[in-house]
Design a protein around this motif. Structure first.
Motif, mmCIF file in Angstrom:
data_model
loop_
_atom_site.group_PDB
_atom_site.id
_atom_site.type_symbol
_atom_site.label_atom_id
_atom_site.label_comp_id
_atom_site.label_asym_id
_atom_site.label_seq_id
_atom_site.Cartn_x
_atom_site.Cartn_y
_atom_site.Cartn_z
ATOM 1 N N PHE A 1 0.734 -1.053 0.293
ATOM 2 C CA PHE A 1 0.227 -0.091 0.031
ATOM 3 C C PHE A 1 0.735 1.248 0.154
ATOM 4 C CE2 PHE A 1 -4.054 1.426 2.237
ATOM 5 C CZ PHE A 1 -4.283 2.751 1.117
ATOM 6 N N PRO A 2 1.461 1.401 -1.240
ATOM 7 C CA PRO A 2 2.557 2.522 -1.264
ATOM 8 C C PRO A 2 2.043 4.221 -1.112
ATOM 9 C CG PRO A 2 2.260 1.629 -3.367
ATOM 10 C CD PRO A 2 1.347 1.039 -2.528
ATOM 11 N N LEU A 3 1.283 4.345 -0.138
ATOM 12 C CA LEU A 3 0.755 5.603 0.244
ATOM 13 C C LEU A 3 1.653 5.981 1.145
ATOM 14 C CD1 LEU A 3 -1.398 8.044 0.232
ATOM 15 C CD2 LEU A 3 -2.482 6.640 2.014
ATOM 16 N N VAL A 4 2.674 7.174 0.891
ATOM 17 C CA VAL A 4 3.751 7.694 1.738
ATOM 18 C C VAL A 4 3.167 8.474 2.657
ATOM 19 C CG1 VAL A 4 5.710 8.760 2.255
ATOM 20 C CG2 VAL A 4 5.520 7.129 0.223
ATOM 21 N N CYS A 5 3.105 8.436 3.979
ATOM 22 C CA CYS A 5 2.381 9.078 4.862
ATOM 23 C C CYS A 5 3.356 10.064 5.719
ATOM 24 C CB CYS A 5 1.561 8.324 5.814
ATOM 25 S SG CYS A 5 0.479 7.330 5.013
ATOM 26 N N GLY A 6 4.777 9.937 5.443
ATOM 27 C CA GLY A 6 5.804 10.494 6.186
ATOM 28 C C GLY A 6 6.947 10.058 6.061
ATOM 29 N N SER A 7 8.247 10.757 6.597
ATOM 30 C CA SER A 7 9.527 10.104 6.774
ATOM 31 C C SER A 7 9.923 10.204 8.072
ATOM 32 C CB SER A 7 10.376 10.826 5.685
ATOM 33 O OG SER A 7 11.702 10.418 5.739
ATOM 34 N N LEU A 8 10.642 8.928 8.555
ATOM 35 C CA LEU A 8 11.320 9.037 9.945
ATOM 36 C C LEU A 8 12.379 9.830 9.792
ATOM 37 C CD1 LEU A 8 11.242 5.354 10.776
ATOM 38 C CD2 LEU A 8 9.544 7.209 11.724
ATOM 39 N N ARG A 9 12.839 10.199 8.767
ATOM 40 C CA ARG A 9 14.108 11.384 8.428
ATOM 41 C C ARG A 9 13.670 12.788 8.646
ATOM 42 N NH1 ARG A 9 17.583 8.085 4.059
ATOM 43 N NH2 ARG A 9 18.685 7.006 5.398
ATOM 44 N N ARG A 10 12.167 13.049 8.697
ATOM 45 C CA ARG A 10 11.679 14.246 8.715
ATOM 46 C C ARG A 10 10.807 14.489 9.935
ATOM 47 N NH1 ARG A 10 11.996 13.366 3.225
ATOM 48 N NH2 ARG A 10 9.553 13.089 3.219
ATOM 49 N N GLY A 11 10.436 13.474 10.698
ATOM 50 C CA GLY A 11 9.471 13.642 11.633
ATOM 51 C C GLY A 11 9.507 12.416 12.459
ATOM 52 N N SER A 12 8.675 12.337 13.635
ATOM 53 C CA SER A 12 8.842 11.354 14.631
ATOM 54 C C SER A 12 7.719 10.207 14.186
ATOM 55 C CB SER A 12 8.502 11.691 15.994
ATOM 56 O OG SER A 12 7.008 12.021 16.057
ATOM 57 N N PHE A 13 7.812 8.968 14.428
ATOM 58 C CA PHE A 13 6.973 7.976 14.062
ATOM 59 C C PHE A 13 5.504 8.060 14.583
ATOM 60 C CE2 PHE A 13 4.273 4.185 14.899
ATOM 61 C CZ PHE A 13 4.257 3.565 13.532
ATOM 62 N N LEU A 14 5.287 8.851 15.910
ATOM 63 C CA LEU A 14 3.990 8.968 16.267
ATOM 64 C C LEU A 14 3.217 10.060 15.313
ATOM 65 C CD1 LEU A 14 4.022 8.454 20.320
ATOM 66 C CD2 LEU A 14 2.749 6.905 18.168
ATOM 67 N N GLU A 15 4.158 11.165 15.149
ATOM 68 C CA GLU A 15 3.431 12.454 14.320
ATOM 69 C C GLU A 15 2.967 11.661 13.169
ATOM 70 O OE1 GLU A 15 6.524 15.993 15.834
ATOM 71 O OE2 GLU A 15 7.076 14.845 13.972
ATOM 72 N N ILE A 16 3.775 10.794 12.588
ATOM 73 C CA ILE A 16 3.295 10.104 11.192
ATOM 74 C C ILE A 16 2.177 9.207 11.322
ATOM 75 C CG2 ILE A 16 4.049 8.864 9.396
ATOM 76 C CD1 ILE A 16 6.900 9.564 9.953
ATOM 77 N N TRP A 17 2.016 8.517 12.405
ATOM 78 C CA TRP A 17 0.954 7.523 12.578
ATOM 79 C C TRP A 17 -0.119 8.189 12.821
ATOM 80 C CZ3 TRP A 17 -0.090 2.693 11.907
ATOM 81 C CH2 TRP A 17 -1.208 2.054 12.691
ATOM 82 N N LYS A 18 -0.078 9.474 13.163
ATOM 83 C CA LYS A 18 -1.481 10.283 13.667
ATOM 84 C C LYS A 18 -1.621 11.350 12.358
ATOM 85 C CE LYS A 18 -0.703 10.156 18.674
ATOM 86 N NZ LYS A 18 -0.465 10.778 19.916
ATOM 87 N N SER A 19 -0.971 10.990 11.343
ATOM 88 C CA SER A 19 -1.022 12.167 10.555
ATOM 89 C C SER A 19 -2.509 12.142 9.644
ATOM 90 C CB SER A 19 -0.023 11.787 9.316
ATOM 91 O OG SER A 19 -0.411 10.911 8.571
ATOM 92 N N PRO A 20 -2.847 13.114 8.758
ATOM 93 C CA PRO A 20 -4.134 13.006 7.827
ATOM 94 C C PRO A 20 -4.160 11.983 7.284
ATOM 95 C CG PRO A 20 -3.304 15.133 8.237
ATOM 96 C CD PRO A 20 -2.289 14.451 8.858
ATOM 97 N N GLN A 21 -3.231 11.456 6.604
ATOM 98 C CA GLN A 21 -3.283 10.390 5.688
ATOM 99 C C GLN A 21 -3.217 9.079 6.036
ATOM 100 O OE1 GLN A 21 -0.624 12.742 6.010
ATOM 101 N NE2 GLN A 21 0.312 13.195 4.215
ATOM 102 N N PHE A 22 -2.842 8.667 7.411
ATOM 103 C CA PHE A 22 -3.430 7.519 8.090
ATOM 104 C C PHE A 22 -4.664 7.806 8.583
ATOM 105 C CE2 PHE A 22 1.060 6.161 8.646
ATOM 106 C CZ PHE A 22 0.989 4.731 8.265
ATOM 107 N N ALA A 23 -5.182 8.966 8.906
ATOM 108 C CA ALA A 23 -6.583 8.905 9.720
ATOM 109 C C ALA A 23 -7.419 8.811 8.382
ATOM 110 C CB ALA A 23 -6.644 10.360 10.059
ATOM 111 N N GLU A 24 -7.295 9.022 7.181
ATOM 112 C CA GLU A 24 -8.048 8.860 6.200
ATOM 113 C C GLU A 24 -8.122 7.262 5.849
ATOM 114 O OE1 GLU A 24 -8.716 9.913 1.133
ATOM 115 O OE2 GLU A 24 -6.825 10.686 2.089
ATOM 116 N N VAL A 25 -7.124 6.451 5.757
ATOM 117 C CA VAL A 25 -6.920 5.268 5.677
ATOM 118 C C VAL A 25 -7.958 4.525 6.838
ATOM 119 C CG1 VAL A 25 -5.839 3.214 5.595
ATOM 120 C CG2 VAL A 25 -4.892 4.972 4.483
ATOM 121 N N ARG A 26 -7.741 4.943 7.881
ATOM 122 C CA ARG A 26 -8.569 4.614 8.997
ATOM 123 C C ARG A 26 -10.057 4.836 8.842
ATOM 124 N NH1 ARG A 26 -3.236 5.077 12.041
ATOM 125 N NH2 ARG A 26 -3.954 7.118 12.290
ATOM 126 N N GLY A 27 -10.329 5.781 8.226
ATOM 127 C CA GLY A 27 -11.830 6.087 8.276
ATOM 128 C C GLY A 27 -12.540 5.440 7.219
#
Length: 397
Positions: free
Chosen positions: A278-304
């Protein structure tokens, strides 16, 4: 082929096992309980169906990988799959596994086994790795080696299976099933002989960059019908192949996959997506923390996305038995829609027409490839040209 620990049913159905209860609680709390981390896309084989571009570099270094594991542990992750590419090309593989075990991760490895000798097998056993997955494509060495494009790879992989099982590690032989088929009974017998479990996967997926060349290697309709009629394949799949039950409210309010809900994927470069398929890139660990990415709008859309919201699928009579992959749907253009590959597979499993693969569309006399006979058939006519022009000699690694 996905590798998350199996802790949810398609559609978010009720769970009764311990893992199921853990998964349900994790999902309710939005905890990424299972993570698939690719350590590199480099590989010492050149498998014709691979969905990765082995020329892509920029892998996270040891400190970055350890830092990612620390963040995952803090986020509540428990199950870790380390994969590639080929993980044994990482000089720091044992240091990484040791760090993961120190964080109490349940560790599963995916490897072709070519580089696993006695010393490597000893070390993985000492570290407490729970399970190792090794892909085997045929019980015939020449057929397997034609797919990996590495002469001698079959013998090396089978020896790795033996080394690992002899040290008490659980090994699962993974069989990506391709055009031309295989002798599934002989493969199952081979797995039993070497002390491993076996899992067949009849879905060859596109490359991560969208190149659909590997999809041409999927089974033909006639071969797929043969596959789901083979007794060696059907062991343990009786429920999956039964006519689907009507969809109830719980199913409609659920989702078809745990990707983005309680599991995710991290690339060697630190990109985070819902799943390796599922190659929808929601963020990069080189630019942000994992939890920030996990709580991002992209993941929220998938979960919705719930089953009742799916275009086409919500009204499909096979919804309760479909293994719809949102990643495949995404790669076909719409993660809210159906996947033609899943529709086809569901039809051949259940014999019930699906929206994108009705029985009326079947060719009564489809083109046949060499029958599933267990005899070696040269694969040159079935395989696409090498994408990277490379031939890999295992002695060079």
């Amino acid at each position: 082929m996905t590798d998350a620990v199996s802790i949810t049913t398609a559609g978010g159905g009720t769970q009764t096992s311990l893992l199921g209860r853990i998964g349900a609680k994790a999902e309710a709390r939005v905890i990424p309980i299972s993570v698939h981390l690719d350590l590199t896309w480099r590989c010492n084989e050149g498998c014709v169906h691979c969905f990765l571009d082995h020329s892509v570099g920029g892998d996270m270094d040891t400190a970055e990988v350890k830092g990612a594991l620390d963040q995952l542990a803090a986020a509540g992750a428990m199950f870790l799959t380390l994969s590639g590419g080929e993980i044994m090309l990482r000089k720091d593989i044992f240091e990484i596994v040791a760090h993961a075990r120190s964080l109490l991760f349940d560790v599963r490895l995916k490897t072709n086994g070519v580089l696993i000798g006695d010393g490597e097998a000893d070390r993985f056993a000492e570290l407490g790795v729970r399970e190792v997955h090794i892909s085997i494509y045929s019980h015939l060495a020449e057929a397997h080696d034609a797919i990996t494009r590495v002469p001698g790879s079959f013998a090396l992989s089978i020896e790795a299976v033996k080394r690992l099982t002899s040290r008490g590690l659980a090994v699962e032989i993974r069989v990506p099933v391709m055009k031309g088929g295989a002798n599934y009974a002989r493969l199952r017998a081979l797995a039993k002989e070497v002390g491993a479990r076996i899992l067949y996967d009849p879905t060859i997926i596109p490359m991560m960059d969208g190149d659909r060349t590997p999809v041409s290697l999927n089974l033909s309709p006639a071969e797929r019908a043969e596959f789901y009629a083979d007794p060696a394949v059907l062991i343990g799949l009786e429920d999956d192949c039964a006519p689907p039950a009507p969809a109830g409210e719980e199913l409609l309010n659920g989702h078809s996959c745990g990707a983005g809900h309680l599991r995710c994927y991290i690339s060697p470069q630190g990109d985070v997506t819902p799943c390796v398929q599922f190659p929808l890139v929601c963020g990069s660990l080189r630019r942000g923390s994992f939890l920030e990415i996990w709580k991002s709008p992209q993941f929220a859309e998938v979960r919705g996305i719930r089953n009742r919201d799916l275009q086409v699928c919500s009204s499909c009579s096979s919804l309760s038995s479909c293994r719809r992959c949102p990643g495949l749907a995404f790669q076909e253009g719409n993660m809210h829609g159906a996947s033609s590959q899943d529709c086809e597979s569901t039809y051949f499993r259940t014999k019930v027409p699906t929206p994108l693969y009705p029985a009326t569309d079947l060719d009564p006399a489809p083109e046949r490839h060499p029958p599933v006979s267990g005899q070696f058939v040269p694969l040159a006519a079935l395989l696409p040209a090498p994408r990277d022009g490379m031939h890999r000699d295992p002695a060079a690694y």
